[in-house]
Design an enzyme around this catalytic site. Structure first.
Site, PDB file in Angstrom:
ATOM      1  CG  LEU A 266      -1.919  -1.219   1.205  1.00  0.00           C
ATOM      2  CD1 LEU A 266      -2.779  -1.231   2.460  1.00  0.00           C
ATOM      3  CD2 LEU A 266      -2.816  -1.208  -0.030  1.00  0.00           C
ATOM      4  N   GLY A 267       2.115   1.113  -0.345  1.00  0.00           N
ATOM      5  CA  GLY A 267       2.987   2.282  -0.527  1.00  0.00           C
ATOM      6  C   GLY A 267       3.364   2.979   0.768  1.00  0.00           C
TER       7      GLY A 267
ATOM      8  CG  ASP B 191       4.480   2.721  -4.589  1.00  0.00           C
ATOM      9  OD1 ASP B 191       3.925   2.328  -5.620  1.00  0.00           O
ATOM     10  OD2 ASP B 191       4.833   1.965  -3.670  1.00  0.00           O
TER      11      ASP B 191
ATOM     12  CB  ALA C  47       5.764   5.869  -1.561  1.00  0.00           C
ATOM     13  CB  ALA C  48       2.847   6.925   2.835  1.00  0.00           C
TER      14      ALA C  48
HETATM   15  O1  PMV Z   1       6.156  -1.797  -3.223  1.00  0.00           O
HETATM   16  P1  PMV Z   1       4.718  -1.982  -3.534  1.00  0.00           P
HETATM   17  O2  PMV Z   1       4.255  -3.341  -3.245  1.00  0.00           O
HETATM   18  O3  PMV Z   1       3.867  -0.920  -2.969  1.00  0.00           O
HETATM   19  O4  PMV Z   1       4.498  -1.861  -5.136  1.00  0.00           O
HETATM   20  C1  PMV Z   1       5.468  -1.564  -6.012  1.00  0.00           C
HETATM   21  C2  PMV Z   1       4.923  -1.592  -7.420  1.00  0.00           C
HETATM   22  C3  PMV Z   1       5.860  -2.260  -8.416  1.00  0.00           C
HETATM   23  O5  PMV Z   1       5.323  -1.962  -9.697  1.00  0.00           O
HETATM   24  C4  PMV Z   1       5.887  -3.751  -8.227  1.00  0.00           C
HETATM   25  C5  PMV Z   1       7.289  -1.733  -8.312  1.00  0.00           C
HETATM   26  C6  PMV Z   1       7.480  -0.309  -8.788  1.00  0.00           C
HETATM   27  O6  PMV Z   1       8.557   0.238  -8.516  1.00  0.00           O
HETATM   28  O7  PMV Z   1       6.595   0.249  -9.459  1.00  0.00           O
END
Ligand code: PMV
Length: 323
Positions: free
Chosen positions: A108-109, A154, A112-113
């Site tokens: 759910l990122g 993300d 990144a959040a």
């Molecule tokens: O890290 P996650 O599970 O939130 O998702 C990443 C998404 C991917 O496409 C698998 C990796 C990316 O860098 O976009």
């Protein structure tokens, strides 16, 4: 930050100390296009109403209060990442504290959040512009300490706070993003199943198969990109059934690329059986993680499933807000 999905508590205004600056970084769900986005295909992703809040108060130097529940290696990593972001934002003299109820490491990122919340609060504290591009640039510096080189979907979704069509650009620091408007409320149910595999591991296992069978996997990645573009158009045209169907087909392709698991498949089937217009894994996938399902009115079902012991929540990703 905890793994459980409880409702975030609103903070009383009176608690805000003088000089405190707050900023949030929402979590995200990818409706269409994870993994393929790493290879330059478009993706459709939306910001969740759950996320991470960073609070900054004046201090003698720029520092982060590292969450106590974080294991030792994670603490060091987070501190290093924070100091990289702080240097890029002008190292304002503030002490930053993080809080939030976004489930961690479930696709759910959450990282990144954290990056977006820190970048935004640091830029604000330094008196600099906190527009999405500046925020993403600094948040990605943090991410490079955590995961290497993500596609940026993300971070861009979190910094924009909208449903976006995103595409990575070859050689460019930042990808391109377009806000996708929906004439109807676009709501999803997010359910958490099992323990997730790491993003880095899933991305690298897929890369290995792509290197070995580039033509076969190239076809699949391109088809996922086409689904993401069709899904964005379906949202704009108010055709949620078409969006749901694209999500179902995307799940089939993720499964074909060995990114799903019995636990995820079972949840996908369960939610479709309960009336989802579409259901699929979201994020990197693997042994477990988050499953996203499109419903017109997910709220009553969330209440029912929670009573049955399932960790789940709903979020509106786009469209007019309910009155
Ligand atoms: O890290 P996650 O599970 O939130 O998702 C990443 C998404 C991917 O496409 C698998 C990796 C990316 O860098 O976009």
């Amino acid at each position: 930050m905890s793994r459980k999905a409880a409702k975030p508590k609103p903070r009383a205004k009176a608690e805000v100390p003088p000089g405190e600056i707050t900023a949030t970084g929402p979590g995200k769900v990818i409706l269409l296009g994870e993994h393929a986005v790493v290879y330059g295909q478009p993706a459709l992703a939306g910001a969740l109403s759950w996320g991470v809040t960073a609070r900054a108060v004046p201090a003698r130097r720029c520092e982060l209060v590292v969450p106590r529940d974080l294991p030792a290696p994670g603490r060091k990593l987070l501190e290093r990442a924070f100091h990289r972001a702080a240097a890029a934002a002008g190292a304002p003299k503030v002490k930053v504290q993080l809080e939030g109820e976004l489930p961690v490491s479930m696709g759910l990122g959450s990282s990144a959040a954290v990056g977006v919340a820190c970048a935004r609060v640091l830029l604000r504290a330094a008196g600099r512009r906190d527009d999405p591009r500046s925020v993403v640039r600094i948040a990605l510096l943090m991410e490079s300490e955590f995961h290497g080189t993500p596609s940026g979907v993300d971070h861009t979704t979190s910094a924009t706070g909208e449903l976006i069509a995103y595409r990575r650009r070859d050689g460019a620091e930042l990808g391109s993003a377009r806000v996708v408007r929906s004439p109807h409320p676009l709501k999803v149910l997010v359910a958490l199943v099992g323990r997730r595999s790491g993003t880095r591991e899933m991305v690298s296992a897929l890369r290995h198969r792509i290197d070995r069978w580039p033509v076969r996997y190239g076809r699949l990645l391109e088809e996922i990109g086409t689904l993401a573009s069709e899904g964005a158009r379906a949202v704009e045209e108010g055709d949620l059934e078409a969006l749901g169907d694209a999500m179902n087909v995307n799940q089939g392709l993720l499964c074909a690329m060995q990114l799903s698991s019995p636990a995820i498949e079972e949840m996908v089937q369960r939610l479709r059986h309960l009336g989802a217009l579409g259901a699929k894994l979201t994020g990197a996938g693997g042994a477990g993680g988050a499953v996203v399902a499109l419903f017109l009115e997910p709220e009553p079902l969330v209440a029912r499933l929670r009573r049955a012991g399932l960790a789940c929540f709903s979020s509106q990703l786009a469209g007019p807000a309910a009155l």
